[in-house]
Design a protein around this motif. Structure first.
Motif, PDB file in Angstrom:
ATOM      1  N   GLY A  13      24.934  37.616   0.512  1.00 25.49           N
ATOM      2  CA  GLY A  13      24.918  38.551  -0.613  1.00 25.49           C
ATOM      3  C   GLY A  13      25.242  37.829  -1.906  1.00 25.49           C
ATOM      4  O   GLY A  13      25.784  38.414  -2.845  1.00 25.49           O
ATOM      5  N   GLY A  15      23.394  36.907  -4.244  1.00 29.19           N
ATOM      6  CA  GLY A  15      22.469  37.144  -5.351  1.00 29.19           C
ATOM      7  C   GLY A  15      22.872  38.265  -6.286  1.00 29.19           C
ATOM      8  O   GLY A  15      22.109  38.623  -7.184  1.00 29.19           O
ATOM      9  N   SER A  16      24.060  38.820  -6.108  1.00 32.30           N
ATOM     10  CA  SER A  16      24.459  39.946  -6.960  1.00 32.30           C
ATOM     11  C   SER A  16      25.968  40.163  -6.853  1.00 32.30           C
ATOM     12  O   SER A  16      26.635  39.555  -6.007  1.00 32.30           O
ATOM     13  N   LEU A  18      29.620  41.043  -6.139  1.00 39.27           N
ATOM     14  CA  LEU A  18      30.783  40.289  -5.674  1.00 39.27           C
ATOM     15  C   LEU A  18      30.401  38.898  -5.152  1.00 39.27           C
ATOM     16  O   LEU A  18      31.113  37.924  -5.393  1.00 39.27           O
ATOM     17  N   LEU A  64      17.754  35.054   3.289  1.00 35.91           N
ATOM     18  CA  LEU A  64      18.470  35.367   4.526  1.00 35.91           C
ATOM     19  C   LEU A  64      18.591  36.870   4.703  1.00 35.91           C
ATOM     20  O   LEU A  64      19.082  37.560   3.808  1.00 35.91           O
ATOM     21  N   ASP A  65      18.189  37.355   5.870  1.00 37.75           N
ATOM     22  CA  ASP A  65      18.505  38.733   6.255  1.00 37.75           C
ATOM     23  C   ASP A  65      19.624  38.646   7.283  1.00 37.75           C
ATOM     24  O   ASP A  65      19.404  38.234   8.425  1.00 37.75           O
ATOM     25  N   ALA A  93      27.410  40.305   2.361  1.00 39.12           N
ATOM     26  CA  ALA A  93      26.247  41.155   2.052  1.00 39.12           C
ATOM     27  C   ALA A  93      26.516  42.579   2.534  1.00 39.12           C
ATOM     28  O   ALA A  93      27.092  42.782   3.606  1.00 39.12           O
ATOM     29  N   GLY A  94      26.128  43.562   1.740  1.00 37.31           N
ATOM     30  CA  GLY A  94      26.356  44.941   2.154  1.00 37.31           C
ATOM     31  C   GLY A  94      25.441  45.892   1.411  1.00 37.31           C
ATOM     32  O   GLY A  94      24.977  45.602   0.302  1.00 37.31           O
ATOM     33  N   VAL A  95      25.168  47.025   2.053  1.00 41.75           N
ATOM     34  CA  VAL A  95      24.337  48.070   1.448  1.00 41.75           C
ATOM     35  C   VAL A  95      24.974  49.425   1.746  1.00 41.75           C
ATOM     36  O   VAL A  95      25.873  49.528   2.586  1.00 41.75           O
ATOM     37  N   ALA A 143      35.200  43.931   3.795  1.00 42.23           N
ATOM     38  CA  ALA A 143      35.208  45.300   4.343  1.00 42.23           C
ATOM     39  C   ALA A 143      35.206  46.231   3.145  1.00 42.23           C
ATOM     40  O   ALA A 143      34.376  46.080   2.237  1.00 42.23           O
ATOM     41  N   LYS A 161      32.370  49.876   7.896  1.00 41.99           N
ATOM     42  CA  LYS A 161      33.517  49.181   7.286  1.00 41.99           C
ATOM     43  C   LYS A 161      34.755  49.273   8.170  1.00 41.99           C
ATOM     44  O   LYS A 161      35.549  48.327   8.226  1.00 41.99           O
ATOM     45  N   PRO A 189      38.360  46.441  -0.949  1.00 42.38           N
ATOM     46  CA  PRO A 189      38.387  47.064  -2.286  1.00 42.38           C
ATOM     47  C   PRO A 189      37.898  48.507  -2.269  1.00 42.38           C
ATOM     48  O   PRO A 189      37.111  48.897  -1.406  1.00 42.38           O
ATOM     49  N   ALA A 190      38.355  49.292  -3.248  1.00 39.48           N
ATOM     50  CA  ALA A 190      37.738  50.598  -3.525  1.00 39.48           C
ATOM     51  C   ALA A 190      36.546  50.337  -4.463  1.00 39.48           C
ATOM     52  O   ALA A 190      36.100  49.193  -4.595  1.00 39.48           O
ATOM     53  N   PHE A 191      36.066  51.384  -5.140  1.00 42.34           N
ATOM     54  CA  PHE A 191      34.872  51.221  -5.982  1.00 42.34           C
ATOM     55  C   PHE A 191      35.084  50.226  -7.123  1.00 42.34           C
ATOM     56  O   PHE A 191      36.135  50.218  -7.764  1.00 42.34           O
ATOM     57  N   THR A 194      29.042  47.169  -9.432  1.00 43.54           N
ATOM     58  CA  THR A 194      28.067  46.170  -8.944  1.00 43.54           C
ATOM     59  C   THR A 194      26.753  46.907  -8.724  1.00 43.54           C
ATOM     60  O   THR A 194      26.620  48.063  -9.098  1.00 43.54           O
ATOM     61  N   GLY A 195      25.837  46.279  -8.000  1.00 48.84           N
ATOM     62  CA  GLY A 195      24.561  46.921  -7.693  1.00 48.84           C
ATOM     63  C   GLY A 195      24.593  47.755  -6.419  1.00 48.84           C
ATOM     64  O   GLY A 195      23.537  48.237  -5.976  1.00 48.84           O
TER      65      GLY A 195
HETATM   66  N1  LIG Z   1      30.917  47.739  -5.269  1.00 46.90           N
HETATM   67  C1  LIG Z   1      31.787  48.491  -4.621  1.00 46.90           C
HETATM   68  O1  LIG Z   1      32.229  49.562  -5.103  1.00 46.90           O
HETATM   69  C2  LIG Z   1      32.276  48.028  -3.268  1.00 46.90           C
HETATM   70  C3  LIG Z   1      33.477  48.566  -2.754  1.00 46.90           C
HETATM   71  C4  LIG Z   1      33.951  48.114  -1.523  1.00 46.90           C
HETATM   72  C5  LIG Z   1      33.250  47.157  -0.818  1.00 46.90           C
HETATM   73  N2  LIG Z   1      32.086  46.652  -1.334  1.00 46.90           N
HETATM   74  C6  LIG Z   1      31.361  45.644  -0.548  1.00 46.90           C
HETATM   75  O2  LIG Z   1      31.157  44.480  -1.326  1.00 46.90           O
HETATM   76  C7  LIG Z   1      30.082  43.725  -0.747  1.00 46.90           C
HETATM   77  C8  LIG Z   1      29.177  43.200  -1.835  1.00 46.90           C
HETATM   78  O3  LIG Z   1      28.472  44.296  -2.429  1.00 46.90           O
HETATM   79  P1  LIG Z   1      28.347  44.476  -4.008  1.00 46.90           P
HETATM   80  O4  LIG Z   1      29.230  45.618  -4.376  1.00 46.90           O
HETATM   81  O5  LIG Z   1      28.495  43.178  -4.695  1.00 46.90           O
HETATM   82  O6  LIG Z   1      26.842  45.033  -4.118  1.00 46.90           O
HETATM   83  P2  LIG Z   1      25.518  44.340  -4.689  1.00 46.90           P
HETATM   84  O7  LIG Z   1      24.411  45.288  -4.368  1.00 46.90           O
HETATM   85  O8  LIG Z   1      25.716  43.982  -6.113  1.00 46.90           O
HETATM   86  O9  LIG Z   1      25.377  43.011  -3.823  1.00 46.90           O
HETATM   87  C9  LIG Z   1      25.022  43.050  -2.457  1.00 46.90           C
HETATM   88  C10 LIG Z   1      24.074  41.891  -2.152  1.00 46.90           C
HETATM   89  O10 LIG Z   1      23.735  41.940  -0.751  1.00 46.90           O
HETATM   90  C11 LIG Z   1      22.350  41.610  -0.643  1.00 46.90           C
HETATM   91  N3  LIG Z   1      21.762  42.078   0.620  1.00 46.90           N
HETATM   92  C12 LIG Z   1      21.343  43.336   0.911  1.00 46.90           C
HETATM   93  N4  LIG Z   1      20.805  43.349   2.152  1.00 46.90           N
HETATM   94  C13 LIG Z   1      20.902  42.087   2.642  1.00 46.90           C
HETATM   95  C14 LIG Z   1      20.528  41.484   3.870  1.00 46.90           C
HETATM   96  N5  LIG Z   1      19.932  42.181   4.852  1.00 46.90           N
HETATM   97  N6  LIG Z   1      20.786  40.167   4.052  1.00 46.90           N
HETATM   98  C15 LIG Z   1      21.362  39.444   3.041  1.00 46.90           C
HETATM   99  N7  LIG Z   1      21.719  39.960   1.857  1.00 46.90           N
HETATM  100  C16 LIG Z   1      21.502  41.266   1.668  1.00 46.90           C
HETATM  101  C17 LIG Z   1      21.719  42.284  -1.857  1.00 46.90           C
HETATM  102  O11 LIG Z   1      20.442  41.748  -2.122  1.00 46.90           O
HETATM  103  C18 LIG Z   1      22.748  41.981  -2.931  1.00 46.90           C
HETATM  104  O12 LIG Z   1      22.463  40.759  -3.565  1.00 46.90           O
HETATM  105  C19 LIG Z   1      29.412  44.678   0.250  1.00 46.90           C
HETATM  106  O13 LIG Z   1      29.796  44.350   1.569  1.00 46.90           O
HETATM  107  C20 LIG Z   1      29.964  46.030  -0.137  1.00 46.90           C
HETATM  108  O14 LIG Z   1      29.936  46.950   0.941  1.00 46.90           O
HETATM  109  C21 LIG Z   1      31.600  47.060  -2.545  1.00 46.90           C
END
Ligand SMILES: NC(=O)c1ccc[n+]([C@@H]2O[C@H](COP(=O)([O-])OP(=O)(O)OC[C@H]3O[C@@H](n4cnc5c(N)ncnc54)[C@H](O)[C@@H]3O)[C@@H](O)[C@H]2O)c1
Length: 282
Positions: A13, A15-16, A18, A64-65, A93-95, A143, A161, A189-191, A194-195
């Motif tokens: 992850g 590319g964006s 965290l 990478l997936d 990485a997370g969605v 997480a 999570k 983390p809480a919210f 990010t994307g």
């Molecule tokens: N932003 C929040 O509020 C928040 C809170 C708690 C936890 N998180 C966690 O933080 C982590 C990072 O997320 P973020 O908030 O930076 O979001 P983000 O969307 O900015 O970044 C997530 C990155 O994961 C990549 N990704 C998606 N599917 C993928 C796959 N199959 N293989 C590889 N990469 C893939 C995306 O392309 C993206 O670059 C995640 O695990 C998310 O669950 C985020």
């Protein structure tokens, strides 16, 4: 791990959000970077920012997936072939997808479980033996507060999570029991902005949604988006706090203090065997 200079960080992850900030924090410590993401343009932007802030940082990227074991294996192989090792493994990485639990489709479950849960499972499976063998390393699993507290309309995300917290705690105990010099950090983390609330942008075609979202699903999605955008702590600060936790060999990281209080209240509700705990209205 205390001295990270010259060591190798593998970041999924990257590319964006965290993951990008992890890359910048690691580069600031003189580390080499290996980024993995489905978003190749995002990784190039991360490299551009790294080069601007820390010129000459050695780095490699791979499309990478993380839901695919063989691709995570190839990612680890890339770390070895480019830099001879990997020391900090960020399973990050997370969605996210929202909606009432019964409305989520099979494709929703497979997609989010694949990235958020299996992505971390494969990262642990592939990289841990490598770190044990080289005699040093640290695994950082992203997480969430959603690994402890269950907000409505986030069933799949919450399930994944909670699983990441369970996996991280068990992994740390297993490594302790074999005396391995490999640390684990579980980031919750809480919210924060990010994307993540625009996760659909990278949803693969073979996991495309098959039904139109209901009104309640759209409403909840808007609420989550607003909560993410309003997050008071920035990804940059969370990344820095996490790197410090790695240097101090600290397991839990809760960047948002209120979450620990809410976890205590949830434990009290469980102790009282009362109605379901609602972290939005504790
Ligand atoms: N932003 C929040 O509020 C928040 C809170 C708690 C936890 N998180 C966690 O933080 C982590 C990072 O997320 P973020 O908030 O930076 O979001 P983000 O969307 O900015 O970044 C997530 C990155 O994961 C990549 N990704 C998606 N599917 C993928 C796959 N199959 N293989 C590889 N990469 C893939 C995306 O392309 C993206 O670059 C995640 O695990 C998310 O669950 C985020």
């Amino acid at each position: 791990m205390q001295n990270l200079q010259g060591k190798v960080a593998a970041i999924t992850g990257g590319g964006s959000g965290l993951g990008r900030e992890f890359a910048l924090c690691c580069a600031a410590r003189g580390m080499k970077l290996v980024l993995g993401d489905v978003d190749e343009a995002g990784m190039q932007e991360t490299l551009r920012l790294v080069e601007a802030a820390h010129p000459g940082t050695p780095a490699a990227t791979m499309r990478l997936d993380v839901s695919k074991l063989e691709q995570v294996q190839a990612f680890a192989d890339l770390c070895k072939s480019e830099f001879g090792a990997a020391h900090l493994i960020f399973n990050n990485a997370g969605v996210s997808v929202g909606g009432p639990a019964w409305e989520n489709t099979v494709a929703d479950w497979e997609w989010v479980m694949g990235v958020n849960l299996y992505g971390v499972v494969w990262g642990v499976k592939v990289f841990t033996p490598m770190l044990i063998e080289q005699g040093e390393g640290h695994i950082i699993n992203t997480a969430s507060a959603a690994g402890w507290l269950n907000g409505p309309s986030m069933a799949i995300y919450n399930v994944t999570k909670h699983s990441v917290v369970a996996l991280s705690e068990t992994l740390a105990l297993d490594l302790r029991d074999v005396g391995a010099n490999v640390g684990v950090t579980c980031l919750c983390p809480a919210f924060f902005p990010t994307g993540i609330s625009d996760s659909q942008r990278n949803r693969p075609a073979d996991k495309a949604d098959t039904i139109a979202p209901s009104e309640i699903m759209l409403k909840r999605a808007e609420m989550t988006k607003a909560a993410v955008q309003k997050g008071k702590i920035q990804a940059k600060d969370i990344a820095e706090q996490t790197l410090k936790a790695v240097e101090d060999n600290q397991f839990y990281v809760f960047p948002h203090r209120k979450i620990k209080q809410l976890i205590g209240l949830r434990a009290q509700a469980a102790d009282a065997e009362t109605t379901v705990f609602d972290s939005l209205n504790p």
